[in-house]
Design a protein around this motif. Structure first.
Motif, PDB file in Angstrom:
ATOM      1  N   MET A 168       0.832  -1.202   0.000  1.00 52.79           N
ATOM      2  CA  MET A 168       0.000   0.000   0.000  1.00 52.79           C
ATOM      3  C   MET A 168       0.867   1.252   0.000  1.00 52.79           C
ATOM      4  N   ARG A 169       1.867   1.259   0.808  1.00 51.86           N
ATOM      5  CA  ARG A 169       2.750   2.429   0.840  1.00 51.86           C
ATOM      6  C   ARG A 169       3.670   2.479  -0.363  1.00 51.86           C
ATOM      7  N   GLU A 170       3.845   1.316  -1.035  1.00 51.88           N
ATOM      8  CA  GLU A 170       4.693   1.320  -2.229  1.00 51.88           C
ATOM      9  C   GLU A 170       4.074   2.166  -3.313  1.00 51.88           C
ATOM     10  N   THR A 171       2.724   2.166  -3.396  1.00 51.43           N
ATOM     11  CA  THR A 171       2.065   2.981  -4.422  1.00 51.43           C
ATOM     12  C   THR A 171       2.366   4.441  -4.233  1.00 51.43           C
ATOM     13  N   LYS A 172       2.341   4.893  -3.002  1.00 51.93           N
ATOM     14  CA  LYS A 172       2.646   6.306  -2.702  1.00 51.93           C
ATOM     15  C   LYS A 172       4.043   6.660  -3.131  1.00 51.93           C
ATOM     16  N   MET A 173       4.992   5.766  -2.831  1.00 47.13           N
ATOM     17  CA  MET A 173       6.382   6.035  -3.195  1.00 47.13           C
ATOM     18  C   MET A 173       6.558   6.029  -4.694  1.00 47.13           C
ATOM     19  N   GLU A 174       5.867   5.112  -5.396  1.00 44.47           N
ATOM     20  CA  GLU A 174       5.983   5.064  -6.846  1.00 44.47           C
ATOM     21  C   GLU A 174       5.462   6.331  -7.470  1.00 44.47           C
ATOM     22  N   LEU A 175       4.359   6.878  -6.920  1.00 39.90           N
ATOM     23  CA  LEU A 175       3.824   8.123  -7.456  1.00 39.90           C
ATOM     24  C   LEU A 175       4.787   9.266  -7.289  1.00 39.90           C
ATOM     25  N   GLU A 176       5.381   9.360  -6.103  1.00 42.51           N
ATOM     26  CA  GLU A 176       6.314  10.459  -5.859  1.00 42.51           C
ATOM     27  C   GLU A 176       7.517  10.373  -6.761  1.00 42.51           C
ATOM     28  N   GLU A 177       8.031   9.120  -6.993  1.00 43.17           N
ATOM     29  CA  GLU A 177       9.181   8.971  -7.866  1.00 43.17           C
ATOM     30  C   GLU A 177       8.804   9.295  -9.295  1.00 43.17           C
ATOM     31  N   SER A 178       7.619   8.869  -9.696  1.00 42.71           N
ATOM     32  CA  SER A 178       7.178   9.161 -11.053  1.00 42.71           C
ATOM     33  C   SER A 178       6.995  10.634 -11.264  1.00 42.71           C
ATOM     34  N   ASP A 219     -11.454   1.697   8.821  1.00 44.25           N
ATOM     35  CA  ASP A 219     -11.236   0.930  10.044  1.00 44.25           C
ATOM     36  C   ASP A 219     -10.548  -0.392   9.744  1.00 44.25           C
ATOM     37  N   SER A 220     -11.002  -1.057   8.713  1.00 50.70           N
ATOM     38  CA  SER A 220     -10.392  -2.332   8.315  1.00 50.70           C
ATOM     39  C   SER A 220     -10.630  -2.519   6.822  1.00 50.70           C
ATOM     40  N   VAL A 221      -9.615  -3.013   6.149  1.00 44.60           N
ATOM     41  CA  VAL A 221      -9.710  -3.249   4.717  1.00 44.60           C
ATOM     42  C   VAL A 221     -10.457  -4.551   4.473  1.00 44.60           C
ATOM     43  N   SER A 222     -11.437  -4.491   3.586  1.00 46.41           N
ATOM     44  CA  SER A 222     -12.251  -5.674   3.294  1.00 46.41           C
ATOM     45  C   SER A 222     -11.395  -6.798   2.709  1.00 46.41           C
ATOM     46  N   GLN A 223     -11.723  -8.022   3.124  1.00 45.43           N
ATOM     47  CA  GLN A 223     -10.989  -9.173   2.624  1.00 45.43           C
ATOM     48  C   GLN A 223     -11.294  -9.443   1.156  1.00 45.43           C
ATOM     49  N   ASP A 224     -12.394  -8.864   0.656  1.00 45.42           N
ATOM     50  CA  ASP A 224     -12.781  -9.088  -0.735  1.00 45.42           C
ATOM     51  C   ASP A 224     -11.928  -8.292  -1.704  1.00 45.42           C
ATOM     52  N   ARG A 281      -4.319  -5.562  -5.919  1.00 46.46           N
ATOM     53  CA  ARG A 281      -4.374  -4.616  -7.036  1.00 46.46           C
ATOM     54  C   ARG A 281      -5.454  -3.578  -6.829  1.00 46.46           C
ATOM     55  N   GLU A 282      -6.600  -4.000  -6.320  1.00 46.55           N
ATOM     56  CA  GLU A 282      -7.686  -3.060  -6.078  1.00 46.55           C
ATOM     57  C   GLU A 282      -7.347  -2.101  -4.940  1.00 46.55           C
ATOM     58  N   ILE A 283      -6.641  -2.588  -3.941  1.00 46.14           N
ATOM     59  CA  ILE A 283      -6.218  -1.702  -2.855  1.00 46.14           C
ATOM     60  C   ILE A 283      -5.284  -0.618  -3.388  1.00 46.14           C
ATOM     61  N   LYS A 284      -4.360  -1.006  -4.270  1.00 45.14           N
ATOM     62  CA  LYS A 284      -3.475  -0.012  -4.870  1.00 45.14           C
ATOM     63  C   LYS A 284      -4.266   1.007  -5.687  1.00 45.14           C
ATOM     64  N   ARG A 285      -5.298   0.531  -6.373  1.00 46.78           N
ATOM     65  CA  ARG A 285      -6.130   1.435  -7.156  1.00 46.78           C
ATOM     66  C   ARG A 285      -6.826   2.450  -6.254  1.00 46.78           C
ATOM     67  N   GLN A 286      -7.347   1.991  -5.139  1.00 43.53           N
ATOM     68  CA  GLN A 286      -7.994   2.900  -4.200  1.00 43.53           C
ATOM     69  C   GLN A 286      -6.997   3.918  -3.630  1.00 43.53           C
ATOM     70  N   GLU A 287      -5.767   3.475  -3.431  1.00 46.20           N
ATOM     71  CA  GLU A 287      -4.745   4.389  -2.907  1.00 46.20           C
ATOM     72  C   GLU A 287      -4.472   5.522  -3.901  1.00 46.20           C
ATOM     73  N   VAL A 288      -4.388   5.188  -5.193  1.00 45.97           N
ATOM     74  CA  VAL A 288      -4.106   6.212  -6.204  1.00 45.97           C
ATOM     75  C   VAL A 288      -5.275   7.183  -6.329  1.00 45.97           C
ATOM     76  N   ILE A 289      -6.491   6.658  -6.334  1.00 44.14           N
ATOM     77  CA  ILE A 289      -7.663   7.534  -6.415  1.00 44.14           C
ATOM     78  C   ILE A 289      -7.731   8.443  -5.192  1.00 44.14           C
ATOM     79  N   TYR A 290      -7.371   7.909  -4.041  1.00 40.89           N
ATOM     80  CA  TYR A 290      -7.349   8.745  -2.826  1.00 40.89           C
ATOM     81  C   TYR A 290      -6.269   9.810  -2.931  1.00 40.89           C
ATOM     82  N   GLU A 291      -5.132   9.456  -3.518  1.00 36.30           N
ATOM     83  CA  GLU A 291      -4.072  10.436  -3.732  1.00 36.30           C
ATOM     84  C   GLU A 291      -4.556  11.558  -4.654  1.00 36.30           C
ATOM     85  N   LEU A 292      -5.317  11.217  -5.678  1.00 39.10           N
ATOM     86  CA  LEU A 292      -5.904  12.223  -6.560  1.00 39.10           C
ATOM     87  C   LEU A 292      -6.831  13.143  -5.786  1.00 39.10           C
ATOM     88  N   THR A 293      -7.653  12.569  -4.925  1.00 45.53           N
ATOM     89  CA  THR A 293      -8.595  13.360  -4.130  1.00 45.53           C
ATOM     90  C   THR A 293      -7.872  14.262  -3.150  1.00 45.53           C
TER      91      THR A 293
END
Length: 531
Positions: A1-11, A149-154, A158-170
């Motif tokens: 999850m934190r790797e996505t943040k770092m990848e964005l900053e490097e990019s 509070d807790s990330v859904s097991q479903d 990949r989807e968690i990373k997608r949510q992280e990027v969309i949150y970064e956009l927001t």
């Protein structure tokens, strides 16, 4: 999850505008070579320079170890080895050959402003060192996973990373709104109320910044409205496609930035303005950013959208509803950035064209007015050691001398000698260490008979137009100039070849009027045959 943040900053860091005079994919078209001269060195610095940079980031100014020792400890009576007399000027460090540190020092001395300063700022009065603010230089980073509070097991990784990027956009939209609102409240309104600058001057400097706030507030509201009960976002592509056309408002804002930067630099010469801006920068709310950093935030945000979309695309599964809309959104934002890029280049070219003054009417060559953009501009020296400000327009190379002429103190650029059209331009690279000839470069640049970082430009077939031997600040600066000039020459030749081909095609093709007569004749023959 934190790797996505770092990848964005490097990019983002890799894709930030480097002001390269060759690449046309950046937001701004003109490269100020004196501003970018130090960036190559930053890439080539040794580990010593990198460690020093990390150390300075790890400490706030008020938490630096040296300051703690001086503030907390009393006088020290410990005997120390006396400093050698020869080291009094440079400190206690014995001079040694440190190319990496030398390069770092040279890079630090360079300006990293938006464009070449019209003239050097006057030396600031010496004042005692004040305790720096402990306000963090960067905002605290928060991930999407930190908000639930807790990330859904479903959810897959990949989807968690997608949510992280969309949150970064927001979050980026929210932070931009906060910064633009801060600029209006802390800079614009007090400077107007205290009569530090006139309303007209503030309007020129801040441009249409105020209109961008509701624009991004609308986008933020749309993004937040997409979040479901589990704070996840499903389909984001249609929202981007619907909102991105609003970014055409950036054309007006970015076109105004060239003149805004020049006026702001000129007004910084006024003591009252300089003191106000300095106090704001030293305050906690500024995060040690100056006014121009804030004014340039919208442009920086604009070029970040393609990076964020690229990351969202990478984390979007093939069967997702966004599979078709995200590529369309990417194409749309790229076209908008290209349009902003083109219009900003034209505005910049017009700005510097208006700043040219001509001692002789013969210097008003038509190529200057016909040019639509600048390849680059910056300071070079001639064989006499004189500092010239050189402009490489689309169709012509113009050497100038900066002079203050108008009543407002704005810098005008007096054309020096005859401009050199790009279609007749000739470039000669002068190797370093080559002995000077006929007195050229002798002592003017390096204090000896050897040349360094020099090249020569001339006009082919025009004996009355003298050649110019010019010296750049360093080897990287020289290579940037050489690359820009070569590109201008090649593109000029391509335009001439296309124009010649077009004229030849026109001469070979039949006259359209004759074609029309032939058709009428053929029709008449057919009618006569039918009768």
């Amino acid at each position: 999850m934190r790797e996505t943040k770092m990848e964005l900053e490097e990019s983002e860091a890799d894709s930030s505008p480097s002001w390269s005079p060759i690449s046309r994919e950046r937001l701004l078209t003109c490269a100020n070579l004196s501003d970018i001269a130090g960036k190559k060195r930053k890439q080539d610095q040794s580990s010593d320079a990198e460690i020093s940079a990390r150390a300075s980031d790890d400490y706030d100014d008020d938490e630096f170890p040296g300051d703690h020792l001086q503030d907390s400890e009393g006088p020290c009576h410990k005997r120390v080895k006396p400093v050698d007399r020869s080291n009094e000027v440079t400190g206690i460090i014995t001079p040694i050959k440190t190319p990496a540190l030398k390069r770092l020092g040279q890079s630090i001395q360079r300006s990293i402003s938006f464009r070449t300063e019209a003239r050097p700022l006057p030396p600031m009065a010496m004042r005692s060192r004040q305790k720096a603010s402990s306000f963090p230089r960067r905002r605290s980073s928060q991930l999407w996973s930190d908000t639930v509070d807790s990330v859904s097991q479903d959810l897959s990784a990949r989807e968690i990373k997608r949510q992280e990027v969309i949150y970064e956009l927001t979050q980026g939209e929210r932070q931009l709104i906060e910064d633009l609102s801060l600029v209006k409240k802390v800079y614009y309104e007090p400077m107007l109320k205290l009569d530090i600058l006139t309303e007209s001057e503030l309007g020129q400097i801040f441009g249409t910044l105020d209109s961008l706030i509701p624009l991004h507030e609308d986008f933020l509201a749309r993004l937040e409205g997409l979040r479901g009960s589990e704070k996840t976002v499903g389909e984001v592509g249609p929202t981007l496609l619907d909102w991105f056309p609003c970014l055409e408002a950036y054309i007006t804002y970015c076109c105004n930035q060239v003149g805004a930067k020049a006026l702001l630099d000129q007004k910084k010469q006024v003591r009252r303005v300089e003191e106000f801006l300095r106090l704001c920068q030293e305050s906690s709310f500024s995060r040690k950013l100056d006014l121009w950093n804030f004014l340039d935030l919208p442009r920086s945000r604009l070029v970040k959208y393609p990076l964020l979309l690229k990351e969202i695309q990478k984390t979007t599964p093939p069967d997702h509803p966004d599979e078709d809309t995200l590529p369309q959104a990417m194409e749309l934002i790229q076209s908008i950035i290209t349009e902003v890029n083109s219009k900003t280049g034209e505005a910049e070219c017009q700005f510097y064209r208006r700043g040219l003054s001509y001692p002789e009417d013969g210097q008003r060559v038509p190529e200057i007015q016909a040019s639509r953009f600048l390849y680059c501009h910056g300071e070079l020296k001639n064989t006499k050691g004189q500092k010239l400000h050189v402009f490489l327009f689309e169709l012509v190379l113009v050497l100038t001398r900066p002079v203050v002429q108008d009543k407002d103190g704005m810098v005008q650029y007096q054309v020096y000698r005859q401009p050199l059209p790009a279609n007749h331009l000739s470039l000669e690279d002068i190797p370093d260490g080559e002995p000077s000839s006929s007195g050229s470069f002798r002592g003017a640049f390096t204090g000896n008979d050897k040349v360094k970082n020099c090249f020569r430009v001339s006009s082919r077939g025009r004996s009355k137009v003298p050649s110019h031997s010019l010296q750049a600040n360093d080897s990287f600066n020289k290579q940037q100039w050489v690359s820009c000039i070569r590109q201008a020459i090649v593109q000029s030749h391509d335009r001439n070849a296309q124009a010649s081909h077009s004229r030849a095609s026109t001469r070979l093709s039949p006259d359209p009027a004759l074609d029309h007569i032939a058709e009428l004749s053929l029709s008449s023959d057919v009618e006569m045959a039918n009768t």
